[in-house]
Scaffold this motif. Sequence first.
Motif, PDB file in Angstrom:
ATOM      1  N   ASP A  56       0.835  -1.206   0.000  1.00 51.69           N
ATOM      2  CA  ASP A  56       0.000   0.000   0.000  1.00 51.69           C
ATOM      3  C   ASP A  56       0.870   1.256   0.000  1.00 51.69           C
ATOM      4  OD1 ASP A  56      -2.231  -1.639   0.026  1.00 51.69           O
ATOM      5  OD2 ASP A  56      -2.580  -1.426   2.188  1.00 51.69           O
ATOM      6  N   GLY A  57       1.988   1.230   0.746  1.00 53.55           N
ATOM      7  CA  GLY A  57       2.904   2.358   0.774  1.00 53.55           C
ATOM      8  C   GLY A  57       3.540   2.607  -0.584  1.00 53.55           C
ATOM      9  N   LEU A  58       3.933   1.524  -1.240  1.00 53.92           N
ATOM     10  CA  LEU A  58       4.506   1.645  -2.582  1.00 53.92           C
ATOM     11  C   LEU A  58       3.498   2.238  -3.564  1.00 53.92           C
ATOM     12  CD1 LEU A  58       6.506  -1.703  -2.795  1.00 53.92           C
ATOM     13  CD2 LEU A  58       7.477   0.608  -2.889  1.00 53.92           C
ATOM     14  N   ALA A  59       2.245   1.809  -3.447  1.00 52.19           N
ATOM     15  CA  ALA A  59       1.200   2.343  -4.330  1.00 52.19           C
ATOM     16  C   ALA A  59       1.038   3.847  -4.115  1.00 52.19           C
ATOM     17  CB  ALA A  59      -0.119   1.618  -4.082  1.00 52.19           C
ATOM     18  N   ALA A  60       1.059   4.269  -2.857  1.00 49.96           N
ATOM     19  CA  ALA A  60       0.945   5.702  -2.557  1.00 49.96           C
ATOM     20  C   ALA A  60       2.155   6.473  -3.086  1.00 49.96           C
ATOM     21  CB  ALA A  60       0.800   5.897  -1.052  1.00 49.96           C
ATOM     22  N   ASP A  61       3.356   5.898  -2.927  1.00 48.62           N
ATOM     23  CA  ASP A  61       4.572   6.555  -3.435  1.00 48.62           C
ATOM     24  C   ASP A  61       4.523   6.702  -4.958  1.00 48.62           C
ATOM     25  OD1 ASP A  61       5.503   6.633  -0.840  1.00 48.62           O
ATOM     26  OD2 ASP A  61       6.948   4.984  -1.098  1.00 48.62           O
ATOM     27  N   ILE A  62       4.066   5.662  -5.631  1.00 52.25           N
ATOM     28  CA  ILE A  62       3.963   5.696  -7.100  1.00 52.25           C
ATOM     29  C   ILE A  62       2.976   6.771  -7.534  1.00 52.25           C
ATOM     30  CG2 ILE A  62       3.123   4.408  -9.110  1.00 52.25           C
ATOM     31  CD1 ILE A  62       4.348   1.882  -7.774  1.00 52.25           C
ATOM     32  N   LYS A  63       1.849   6.804  -6.860  1.00 55.21           N
ATOM     33  CA  LYS A  63       0.813   7.786  -7.214  1.00 55.21           C
ATOM     34  C   LYS A  63       1.331   9.216  -7.000  1.00 55.21           C
ATOM     35  CE  LYS A  63      -4.087   8.654  -6.514  1.00 55.21           C
ATOM     36  NZ  LYS A  63      -5.298   8.256  -5.795  1.00 55.21           N
ATOM     37  N   ALA A  64       2.023   9.445  -5.888  1.00 53.78           N
ATOM     38  CA  ALA A  64       2.555  10.776  -5.599  1.00 53.78           C
ATOM     39  C   ALA A  64       3.628  11.174  -6.609  1.00 53.78           C
ATOM     40  CB  ALA A  64       3.126  10.801  -4.183  1.00 53.78           C
ATOM     41  N   LEU A  65       4.493  10.229  -6.936  1.00 57.65           N
ATOM     42  CA  LEU A  65       5.560  10.523  -7.903  1.00 57.65           C
ATOM     43  C   LEU A  65       4.980  10.773  -9.295  1.00 57.65           C
ATOM     44  CD1 LEU A  65       8.585  10.860  -8.313  1.00 57.65           C
ATOM     45  CD2 LEU A  65       8.744   8.391  -8.658  1.00 57.65           C
ATOM     46  N   GLN A  66       3.943  10.036  -9.666  1.00 59.39           N
ATOM     47  CA  GLN A  66       3.298  10.267 -10.964  1.00 59.39           C
ATOM     48  C   GLN A  66       2.669  11.665 -11.010  1.00 59.39           C
ATOM     49  OE1 GLN A  66       0.672   6.857 -11.112  1.00 59.39           O
ATOM     50  NE2 GLN A  66       2.000   5.778 -12.565  1.00 59.39           N
ATOM     51  N   ALA A  67       2.021  12.046  -9.913  1.00 59.67           N
ATOM     52  CA  ALA A  67       1.401  13.377  -9.870  1.00 59.67           C
ATOM     53  C   ALA A  67       2.464  14.467  -9.959  1.00 59.67           C
ATOM     54  CB  ALA A  67       0.593  13.531  -8.584  1.00 59.67           C
ATOM     55  N   GLU A  68       3.571  14.277  -9.236  1.00 59.04           N
ATOM     56  CA  GLU A  68       4.672  15.244  -9.281  1.00 59.04           C
ATOM     57  C   GLU A  68       5.259  15.313 -10.691  1.00 59.04           C
ATOM     58  OE1 GLU A  68       9.034  16.083  -7.187  1.00 59.04           O
ATOM     59  OE2 GLU A  68       7.981  14.200  -6.800  1.00 59.04           O
ATOM     60  N   TYR A  69       5.410  14.172 -11.331  1.00 49.79           N
ATOM     61  CA  TYR A  69       5.972  14.099 -12.678  1.00 49.79           C
ATOM     62  C   TYR A  69       5.082  14.852 -13.671  1.00 49.79           C
ATOM     63  CZ  TYR A  69       8.057  12.071 -16.881  1.00 49.79           C
ATOM     64  OH  TYR A  69       8.681  11.896 -18.098  1.00 49.79           O
ATOM     65  N   GLN A  70       3.775  14.611 -13.596  1.00 48.55           N
ATOM     66  CA  GLN A  70       2.852  15.293 -14.518  1.00 48.55           C
ATOM     67  C   GLN A  70       2.860  16.808 -14.290  1.00 48.55           C
ATOM     68  OE1 GLN A  70      -0.924  13.309 -13.950  1.00 48.55           O
ATOM     69  NE2 GLN A  70      -0.503  11.849 -15.588  1.00 48.55           N
ATOM     70  N   LYS A  71       2.982  17.188 -13.048  1.00 48.74           N
ATOM     71  CA  LYS A  71       2.932  18.607 -12.714  1.00 48.74           C
ATOM     72  C   LYS A  71       4.221  19.352 -13.098  1.00 48.74           C
ATOM     73  CE  LYS A  71       2.260  21.642  -8.731  1.00 48.74           C
ATOM     74  NZ  LYS A  71       2.129  21.692  -7.271  1.00 48.74           N
ATOM     75  N   ASN A  72       5.375  18.720 -12.878  1.00 49.28           N
ATOM     76  CA  ASN A  72       6.636  19.435 -12.996  1.00 49.28           C
ATOM     77  C   ASN A  72       7.560  18.993 -14.125  1.00 49.28           C
ATOM     78  OD1 ASN A  72       6.039  20.963 -10.652  1.00 49.28           O
ATOM     79  ND2 ASN A  72       6.767  19.291  -9.365  1.00 49.28           N
ATOM     80  N   SER A  73       7.224  17.949 -14.841  1.00 46.70           N
ATOM     81  CA  SER A  73       8.158  17.425 -15.846  1.00 46.70           C
ATOM     82  C   SER A  73       8.506  18.444 -16.931  1.00 46.70           C
ATOM     83  CB  SER A  73       7.613  16.142 -16.479  1.00 46.70           C
ATOM     84  OG  SER A  73       6.432  16.403 -17.206  1.00 46.70           O
TER      85      SER A  73
END
Length: 164
Positions: A56-73
């Motif tokens: 569950d922690g990994l899923a949350a980390d992936i989701k957060a990193l994906q959101a950060e990537y979409q926002k700042n890439s």
Amino acid sequence: MFAVVALSLMSAVSWAQGKVVVLDPTGAVMGTTAAKAKFEKLQKSAEFAAAKTKLDGLAADIKALQAEYQKNSAVWSKEQVAEKEKKLQSLGQDYQFQGKKLQTEQQALMQQIMQELGPKMEAAVKQLVESEKITMIIDAKAVMMSKPENDLTPKVTELLNKAK
């Protein structure tokens, strides 16, 4: 030509006289109170709970990193984009590994339960075949549609729950 039509009608009549039912053997066994209790015990075990929490922690980390990537890439340097993509790939691999680990534990328990209750299920099915005059049982997974009254699964589960 008449003989072919007569034979096909006779086979249809004989087919209609027999009782055909469907059965989900895995569903029947896994629906028992014993199987449910074993799965509940597994899920409450410290090792399984820790693995599930990690997943569950990994899923949350992936989701957060994906959101950060979409926002700042768009504003990141090529190096930052490559670093984030590599981290995302690594998290994805860890997630898959943890997911397979949990799935393997569940499948091993399921296989153990099927081996324990298999003979009892066979006896329950034989009992129902005789008592209900069943001529054919078809695996429920192979049937597109069936009336609920033609499903033997709940009756097998009930007999397995009563069996000691």
